[in-house]
Scaffold this motif. Structure first.
Motif, mmCIF file in Angstrom:
data_model
loop_
_atom_site.group_PDB
_atom_site.id
_atom_site.type_symbol
_atom_site.label_atom_id
_atom_site.label_comp_id
_atom_site.label_asym_id
_atom_site.label_seq_id
_atom_site.Cartn_x
_atom_site.Cartn_y
_atom_site.Cartn_z
ATOM 1 N N ALA A 1 0.835 -1.194 0.000
ATOM 2 C CA ALA A 1 0.000 0.000 0.000
ATOM 3 C C ALA A 1 0.878 1.256 0.000
ATOM 4 N N TYR A 11 -4.687 5.208 -2.723
ATOM 5 C CA TYR A 11 -4.631 4.183 -1.675
ATOM 6 C C TYR A 11 -5.397 2.950 -2.136
ATOM 7 N N GLY A 13 -5.975 -0.858 -0.800
ATOM 8 C CA GLY A 13 -5.751 -1.508 0.485
ATOM 9 C C GLY A 13 -5.570 -3.017 0.474
ATOM 10 N N ARG A 17 0.300 -10.486 0.323
ATOM 11 C CA ARG A 17 1.505 -10.195 1.116
ATOM 12 C C ARG A 17 2.666 -11.123 0.777
ATOM 13 N N LYS A 98 0.241 3.295 9.843
ATOM 14 C CA LYS A 98 -1.101 3.152 10.433
ATOM 15 C C LYS A 98 -1.294 4.087 11.621
#
Ligand SMILES: Nc1nc2c(ncn2[C@@H]2O[C@H](COP(=O)(O)OP(=O)(O)OP(=O)(O)O)[C@@H](O)[C@H]2O)c(=O)[nH]1
Length: 188
Positions: A1, A11, A13, A17, A98
């Motif tokens: 991201a 962005y 999301g 991974r 975050k």
């Protein structure tokens, strides 16, 4: 991201991974455009693969989530690998991501600062979800460090080249002197 936010300002999301991605990002500049090659590493990389990335990279972005202690610990493990392989003077930034989720923070500010100190680099508190400015500020800093390192490398290479020329001249001079003195003694 983070990488996609940096490159597109948008962005998105949801990512796999475990998938490694390689991006090219061109930064226009009045003198020379710079193209960054960015590897977004996969979470399941083998140790050998990580070591190859560390060998390959000119600069490193250490991102962890302030809501996830294991992501911080993982960043620390990678930091240890980097310092062992390449030392502490490598362009790098630490990203505490975050920051829109401060109420569920699991990694303290001082833990992030310690990681940055160990890498001898700045730390940025960002929220990739909330905006582009923190992300670009961090990447601009990394690019500044990369350019500085590049200039240092070029001037060191120039010094080495100059030294080599000097030592060639020195050898030549010595040879020349010998030849002159030999021919001098021949005539005496
Ligand atoms: N609230 C919030 N969520 C974010 C932020 N940045 C990323 N996320 C979310 O966190 C998740 C993981 O983000 P990724 O960019 O995939 O991170 P990653 O390190 O590649 O993947 P993971 O290892 O799964 O964490 C995704 O669901 C994102 O939407 C942020 O700044 N704030």
């Amino acid at each position: 991201a983070f990488v996609v936010r940096y490159m597109t300002k948008r962005y998105i999301g949801d990512y796999d991974r475990n998938k490694e991605m390689l991006y090219n990002h061109k930064i226009p500049s009045p003198r020379d455009d710079v193209t960054l090659e960015i590897i977004d590493t996969a979470a399941n990389d083998s140790t050998e693969h990580k070591e190859n990335h560390i060998k390959w990279g000119d600069g490193f972005v250490f991102i962890y989530s302030i809501t996830d202690k294991s992501s911080y610990e993982y960043a620390c493990t990678l930091k240890d690998m980097l310092v062992k392989q390449r030392g502490q003077e490598i362009p790098a930034v630490v990203i505490a991501n975050k920051c829109d989720l401060l109420s569920v923070r699991k990694v303290s500010d001082s833990e992030g600062t310690t990681l940055a100190e160990q890498l001898n680099c700045p730390k940025f508190d960002v929220s990739v979800a909330d905006g582009y400015s923190g992300v670009s500020e961090a990447m601009d800093e990394l690019v500044i460090q990369l350019k500085r390192e590049f200039v240092k490398h070029c001037s060191q290479a120039a010094v080495v080249a100059n030294d080599k020329t000097k030592s060639k001249l020195f050898t030549f001079k010595k040879g020349f002197k010998k030849r002159i003195s030999r021919s001098h003694s021949d005539t005496v």
